[in-house]
Motif scaffolding. Sequence first.
Motif, PDB file in Angstrom:
ATOM      1  N   SER A  80       0.801  -1.232   0.000  1.00 58.65           N
ATOM      2  CA  SER A  80       0.000   0.000   0.000  1.00 58.65           C
ATOM      3  C   SER A  80       0.826   1.271   0.000  1.00 58.65           C
ATOM      4  N   THR A  81       1.907   1.295  -0.740  1.00 53.43           N
ATOM      5  CA  THR A  81       2.744   2.490  -0.782  1.00 53.43           C
ATOM      6  C   THR A  81       2.018   3.662  -1.454  1.00 53.43           C
ATOM      7  N   PRO A  82       2.246   4.887  -0.962  1.00 58.97           N
ATOM      8  CA  PRO A  82       1.690   6.047  -1.651  1.00 58.97           C
ATOM      9  C   PRO A  82       2.489   6.444  -2.885  1.00 58.97           C
ATOM     10  N   LYS A  83       3.629   5.789  -3.142  1.00 60.56           N
ATOM     11  CA  LYS A  83       4.432   6.155  -4.310  1.00 60.56           C
ATOM     12  C   LYS A  83       3.659   5.829  -5.585  1.00 60.56           C
ATOM     13  N   PRO A  84       3.456   6.806  -6.450  1.00 57.48           N
ATOM     14  CA  PRO A  84       2.668   6.594  -7.676  1.00 57.48           C
ATOM     15  C   PRO A  84       3.183   5.414  -8.501  1.00 57.48           C
ATOM     16  N   ASP A  85       2.255   4.577  -8.952  1.00 58.32           N
ATOM     17  CA  ASP A  85       2.481   3.430  -9.852  1.00 58.32           C
ATOM     18  C   ASP A  85       3.080   2.200  -9.170  1.00 58.32           C
ATOM     19  N   TRP A  86       3.505   2.318  -7.900  1.00 57.20           N
ATOM     20  CA  TRP A  86       4.218   1.207  -7.272  1.00 57.20           C
ATOM     21  C   TRP A  86       3.370   0.391  -6.307  1.00 57.20           C
ATOM     22  N   ALA A  87       2.175   0.799  -6.013  1.00 56.22           N
ATOM     23  CA  ALA A  87       1.327   0.024  -5.113  1.00 56.22           C
ATOM     24  C   ALA A  87       0.936  -1.297  -5.787  1.00 56.22           C
ATOM     25  N   HIS A  88       1.035  -2.397  -5.025  1.00 56.67           N
ATOM     26  CA  HIS A  88       0.631  -3.736  -5.466  1.00 56.67           C
ATOM     27  C   HIS A  88       1.441  -4.229  -6.671  1.00 56.67           C
ATOM     28  N   VAL A  89       2.731  -3.894  -6.664  1.00 54.52           N
ATOM     29  CA  VAL A  89       3.660  -4.355  -7.700  1.00 54.52           C
ATOM     30  C   VAL A  89       4.389  -5.592  -7.187  1.00 54.52           C
ATOM     31  N   ASP A  90       4.420  -6.656  -8.003  1.00 53.17           N
ATOM     32  CA  ASP A  90       5.094  -7.905  -7.650  1.00 53.17           C
ATOM     33  C   ASP A  90       6.588  -7.757  -7.928  1.00 53.17           C
ATOM     34  N   LEU A  91       7.282  -7.083  -7.023  1.00 56.48           N
ATOM     35  CA  LEU A  91       8.684  -6.747  -7.249  1.00 56.48           C
ATOM     36  C   LEU A  91       9.550  -7.991  -7.405  1.00 56.48           C
ATOM     37  N   VAL A  92       9.440  -8.922  -6.463  1.00 58.08           N
ATOM     38  CA  VAL A  92      10.270 -10.126  -6.524  1.00 58.08           C
ATOM     39  C   VAL A  92       9.933 -10.956  -7.757  1.00 58.08           C
ATOM     40  N   GLY A  93       8.646 -11.156  -7.997  1.00 52.79           N
ATOM     41  CA  GLY A  93       8.232 -11.991  -9.123  1.00 52.79           C
ATOM     42  C   GLY A  93       8.690 -11.454 -10.460  1.00 52.79           C
ATOM     43  N   LEU A  94       8.613 -10.154 -10.637  1.00 50.73           N
ATOM     44  CA  LEU A  94       8.975  -9.551 -11.924  1.00 50.73           C
ATOM     45  C   LEU A  94      10.474  -9.614 -12.189  1.00 50.73           C
ATOM     46  N   ILE A  95      11.273  -9.616 -11.137  1.00 54.65           N
ATOM     47  CA  ILE A  95      12.722  -9.748 -11.315  1.00 54.65           C
ATOM     48  C   ILE A  95      13.127 -11.216 -11.383  1.00 54.65           C
ATOM     49  N   ALA A  96      12.575 -12.025 -10.487  1.00 50.85           N
ATOM     50  CA  ALA A  96      12.997 -13.424 -10.359  1.00 50.85           C
ATOM     51  C   ALA A  96      12.653 -14.271 -11.584  1.00 50.85           C
ATOM     52  N   LYS A  97      11.644 -13.875 -12.340  1.00 49.63           N
ATOM     53  CA  LYS A  97      11.231 -14.683 -13.501  1.00 49.63           C
ATOM     54  C   LYS A  97      12.343 -14.813 -14.540  1.00 49.63           C
TER      55      LYS A  97
END
Length: 295
Positions: A80-97
């Motif tokens: 739930s970050t207030p940083k625009p565009d980054w809320a609910h981003v699968d950070l690990v999944g998008l890099i680890a793939k």
Amino acid sequence: MAKLYGSIEAGGTKFVCAVGDDNFQVVEKVQFPTTTPYETIEKTTAFFKQFESNLMSIAIGSFGPIDIDPHSETYGYITSTPKPDWAHVDLVGLIAKDFNIPFYFTTDVNSSAYGETIVRHNVNSLVYYTIGTGIGAGAIQNGEFIGGSGHTEAGHTYVALHPSDAANDFYGTCPFHKGCLEGLAAGPSLEARTGIRGELIEQNSDVWDIQAYYIAQAAVQATLLYRPQVIVFGGGVMAQEHMLNRVREKFTSLLNDYLPVPDVRDYIVTPAVAENGSATLGNFALAKKKSEHVR
């Protein structure tokens, strides 16, 4: 084959990516602004692809809030970050793939706390605060991170208002809470009170004592809750020597000898790792630990 370990310090302002060797020495390092998730993750992946054949694992220390529960459907996400565009981003999944190696995921302040324990002799209980555009803290007790279903959010604990803020009805800049530590003591609060950016404010300004009053309360909270051996304050606000001394003085007054603590000059300190490298060092160690655990 020389083994390499990856570090991603995923900050709200910039990403710092690095690879290190078995001795945690930096082999190569790069940083770039945190823009859109797609652009930022693409640059991150491209950096580590250069070292893929020797890369054993990667540790990510991220701005938050994040989901660090491996059993959760949203593990690896920024939530739930207030940083625009980054809320609910699968950070690990998008890099680890794009890699066939294990990943370790925690907060950026946890990574920094872990790095600080590595360079401090016989210290295995420590609290690390970053005081910058936001405030976060990582706590380690007996070598393990504090946290259960998720990570702590020490920047959003409530603190007692300074008399000056109370008189001016100033409750901070946090969009979620009135009167929390981050809203009252992070960098943006300086400009909100004075109309002047923090780095341009004179050292003799009363606003620094207001700031130190809140940061000292954080140190008191950490002392009462965790009884650490050391409290480390990093981040841009604490980069000025006069701030560290102000915080020590106010901490001593607020604690009022309630509990025994080490000499305040050894107890409340700034990072021991040079050039803001605590998180990178911590990530190297966490990545190595992860790679050895999954063998």
